[in-house]
Design a protein around this motif. Structure first.
Motif, PDB file in Angstrom:
ATOM      1  N   ILE A 288      27.646 -24.397 -20.452  1.00 48.69           N
ATOM      2  CA  ILE A 288      28.593 -23.310 -20.204  1.00 48.69           C
ATOM      3  C   ILE A 288      29.586 -23.351 -21.363  1.00 48.69           C
ATOM      4  O   ILE A 288      30.260 -24.358 -21.570  1.00 48.69           O
ATOM      5  CB  ILE A 288      29.321 -23.476 -18.855  1.00 48.69           C
ATOM      6  CG1 ILE A 288      28.317 -23.516 -17.707  1.00 48.69           C
ATOM      7  CG2 ILE A 288      30.323 -22.343 -18.658  1.00 48.69           C
ATOM      8  CD1 ILE A 288      28.930 -23.850 -16.351  1.00 48.69           C
ATOM      9  N   ILE A 289      29.635 -22.250 -22.111  1.00 49.75           N
ATOM     10  CA  ILE A 289      30.394 -22.220 -23.360  1.00 49.75           C
ATOM     11  C   ILE A 289      31.425 -21.095 -23.323  1.00 49.75           C
ATOM     12  O   ILE A 289      31.137 -19.999 -22.844  1.00 49.75           O
ATOM     13  CB  ILE A 289      29.448 -21.984 -24.556  1.00 49.75           C
ATOM     14  CG1 ILE A 289      28.344 -23.046 -24.568  1.00 49.75           C
ATOM     15  CG2 ILE A 289      30.195 -21.978 -25.869  1.00 49.75           C
ATOM     16  CD1 ILE A 289      27.226 -22.731 -25.531  1.00 49.75           C
ATOM     17  N   ASP A 290      32.595 -21.364 -23.866  1.00 47.59           N
ATOM     18  CA  ASP A 290      33.620 -20.332 -23.995  1.00 47.59           C
ATOM     19  C   ASP A 290      33.115 -19.261 -24.960  1.00 47.59           C
ATOM     20  O   ASP A 290      32.530 -19.572 -26.003  1.00 47.59           O
ATOM     21  CB  ASP A 290      34.920 -20.944 -24.521  1.00 47.59           C
ATOM     22  CG  ASP A 290      36.057 -19.966 -24.460  1.00 47.59           C
ATOM     23  OD1 ASP A 290      36.260 -19.256 -25.473  1.00 47.59           O
ATOM     24  OD2 ASP A 290      36.723 -19.889 -23.420  1.00 47.59           O
ATOM     25  N   HIS A 291      33.326 -18.011 -24.612  1.00 49.36           N
ATOM     26  CA  HIS A 291      32.808 -16.909 -25.421  1.00 49.36           C
ATOM     27  C   HIS A 291      33.372 -16.903 -26.833  1.00 49.36           C
ATOM     28  O   HIS A 291      32.679 -16.516 -27.782  1.00 49.36           O
ATOM     29  CB  HIS A 291      33.094 -15.566 -24.734  1.00 49.36           C
ATOM     30  CG  HIS A 291      32.469 -14.412 -25.439  1.00 49.36           C
ATOM     31  ND1 HIS A 291      33.207 -13.518 -26.177  1.00 49.36           N
ATOM     32  CD2 HIS A 291      31.173 -14.018 -25.539  1.00 49.36           C
ATOM     33  CE1 HIS A 291      32.400 -12.621 -26.688  1.00 49.36           C
ATOM     34  NE2 HIS A 291      31.157 -12.889 -26.318  1.00 49.36           N
ATOM     35  N   SER A 292      34.595 -17.354 -27.023  1.00 43.85           N
ATOM     36  CA  SER A 292      35.183 -17.375 -28.369  1.00 43.85           C
ATOM     37  C   SER A 292      34.426 -18.321 -29.299  1.00 43.85           C
ATOM     38  O   SER A 292      34.350 -18.076 -30.506  1.00 43.85           O
ATOM     39  CB  SER A 292      36.661 -17.754 -28.311  1.00 43.85           C
ATOM     40  OG  SER A 292      36.813 -19.061 -27.802  1.00 43.85           O
ATOM     41  N   VAL A 293      33.846 -19.379 -28.745  1.00 46.03           N
ATOM     42  CA  VAL A 293      33.038 -20.307 -29.550  1.00 46.03           C
ATOM     43  C   VAL A 293      31.763 -19.611 -30.007  1.00 46.03           C
ATOM     44  O   VAL A 293      31.328 -19.768 -31.155  1.00 46.03           O
ATOM     45  CB  VAL A 293      32.709 -21.585 -28.749  1.00 46.03           C
ATOM     46  CG1 VAL A 293      31.726 -22.462 -29.492  1.00 46.03           C
ATOM     47  CG2 VAL A 293      33.975 -22.347 -28.418  1.00 46.03           C
ATOM     48  N   VAL A 294      31.174 -18.828 -29.125  1.00 44.32           N
ATOM     49  CA  VAL A 294      29.938 -18.124 -29.451  1.00 44.32           C
ATOM     50  C   VAL A 294      30.170 -17.126 -30.576  1.00 44.32           C
ATOM     51  O   VAL A 294      29.374 -17.031 -31.510  1.00 44.32           O
ATOM     52  CB  VAL A 294      29.369 -17.416 -28.194  1.00 44.32           C
ATOM     53  CG1 VAL A 294      28.187 -16.537 -28.546  1.00 44.32           C
ATOM     54  CG2 VAL A 294      28.975 -18.441 -27.152  1.00 44.32           C
ATOM     55  N   THR A 295      31.269 -16.393 -30.495  1.00 46.95           N
ATOM     56  CA  THR A 295      31.534 -15.362 -31.508  1.00 46.95           C
ATOM     57  C   THR A 295      31.971 -15.948 -32.845  1.00 46.95           C
ATOM     58  O   THR A 295      31.913 -15.262 -33.866  1.00 46.95           O
ATOM     59  CB  THR A 295      32.606 -14.367 -31.016  1.00 46.95           C
ATOM     60  OG1 THR A 295      33.805 -15.083 -30.694  1.00 46.95           O
ATOM     61  CG2 THR A 295      32.114 -13.598 -29.806  1.00 46.95           C
ATOM     62  N   SER A 296      32.374 -17.206 -32.869  1.00 53.30           N
ATOM     63  CA  SER A 296      32.809 -17.817 -34.124  1.00 53.30           C
ATOM     64  C   SER A 296      31.696 -18.607 -34.809  1.00 53.30           C
ATOM     65  O   SER A 296      31.902 -19.154 -35.880  1.00 53.30           O
ATOM     66  CB  SER A 296      34.008 -18.739 -33.880  1.00 53.30           C
ATOM     67  OG  SER A 296      33.613 -19.853 -33.100  1.00 53.30           O
ATOM     68  N   SER A 297      30.509 -18.643 -34.210  1.00 52.62           N
ATOM     69  CA  SER A 297      29.402 -19.410 -34.763  1.00 52.62           C
ATOM     70  C   SER A 297      28.239 -18.490 -35.117  1.00 52.62           C
ATOM     71  O   SER A 297      27.713 -17.774 -34.257  1.00 52.62           O
ATOM     72  CB  SER A 297      28.941 -20.454 -33.743  1.00 52.62           C
ATOM     73  OG  SER A 297      27.717 -21.026 -34.140  1.00 52.62           O
ATOM     74  N   GLY A 298      27.822 -18.538 -36.365  1.00 50.78           N
ATOM     75  CA  GLY A 298      26.695 -17.727 -36.807  1.00 50.78           C
ATOM     76  C   GLY A 298      25.399 -18.096 -36.093  1.00 50.78           C
ATOM     77  O   GLY A 298      24.592 -17.226 -35.749  1.00 50.78           O
ATOM     78  N   ILE A 299      25.210 -19.378 -35.860  1.00 52.23           N
ATOM     79  CA  ILE A 299      23.999 -19.842 -35.170  1.00 52.23           C
ATOM     80  C   ILE A 299      23.981 -19.339 -33.731  1.00 52.23           C
ATOM     81  O   ILE A 299      22.951 -18.873 -33.236  1.00 52.23           O
ATOM     82  CB  ILE A 299      23.912 -21.382 -35.208  1.00 52.23           C
ATOM     83  CG1 ILE A 299      23.700 -21.845 -36.647  1.00 52.23           C
ATOM     84  CG2 ILE A 299      22.799 -21.895 -34.301  1.00 52.23           C
ATOM     85  CD1 ILE A 299      23.823 -23.333 -36.851  1.00 52.23           C
ATOM     86  N   MET A 300      25.120 -19.408 -33.076  1.00 57.02           N
ATOM     87  CA  MET A 300      25.193 -18.930 -31.686  1.00 57.02           C
ATOM     88  C   MET A 300      24.982 -17.422 -31.624  1.00 57.02           C
ATOM     89  O   MET A 300      24.311 -16.927 -30.723  1.00 57.02           O
ATOM     90  CB  MET A 300      26.537 -19.307 -31.061  1.00 57.02           C
ATOM     91  CG  MET A 300      26.755 -20.792 -30.888  1.00 57.02           C
ATOM     92  SD  MET A 300      25.625 -21.547 -29.723  1.00 57.02           S
ATOM     93  CE  MET A 300      26.245 -20.893 -28.197  1.00 57.02           C
ATOM     94  N   GLU A 301      25.556 -16.693 -32.574  1.00 56.10           N
ATOM     95  CA  GLU A 301      25.364 -15.244 -32.593  1.00 56.10           C
ATOM     96  C   GLU A 301      23.887 -14.906 -32.778  1.00 56.10           C
ATOM     97  O   GLU A 301      23.372 -13.981 -32.151  1.00 56.10           O
ATOM     98  CB  GLU A 301      26.207 -14.604 -33.696  1.00 56.10           C
ATOM     99  CG  GLU A 301      27.677 -14.525 -33.345  1.00 56.10           C
ATOM    100  CD  GLU A 301      28.498 -13.806 -34.405  1.00 56.10           C
ATOM    101  OE1 GLU A 301      27.956 -13.461 -35.474  1.00 56.10           O
ATOM    102  OE2 GLU A 301      29.692 -13.580 -34.145  1.00 56.10           O
TER     103      GLU A 301
END
Length: 92
Positions: A19-32
């Motif tokens: 479970i990940i905070d959405h701000s972490v997802v948007t700040s990571s190219g790999i996650m995007e």
């Protein structure tokens, strides 16, 4: 056990990977990139507005309007309940 992650989505707690905070997802190219792939594969569910967290399971990825801390509390509550002793047979 099951966890209600908001937006009429209920998942099995044993299937949760992260479970990940959405701000972490948007700040990571790999996650995007991972989110783009999930969208293409139709394995991404949930609302696209007011996203606070991302729940990754074995099969799918879910956007949630609930915060990571709220989801964590729900998951730990399930863990606590599952560790409780069952005395229902003694009541009869």
């Amino acid at each position: 056990m099951f966890i209600h992650i908001g937006n009429d989505n209920v998942i099995q707690s044993k299937d949760v990977i992260s479970i990940i905070d959405h701000s972490v997802v948007t700040s990571s190219g790999i996650m995007e990139k991972m989110m783009e792939n999930a969208t293409k594969q139709h394995t991404l569910f949930g609302p696209t507005d007011e996203i606070k967290s991302v729940v990754i399971t074995r099969e799918n990825i879910y956007y949630s309007a609930l915060s990571v801390s709220t989801l964590k509390k729900r998951a730990s509550m399930i863990s606590t309940i599952s560790k409780m002793d069952d005395y229902s047979d003694e009541i009869e």
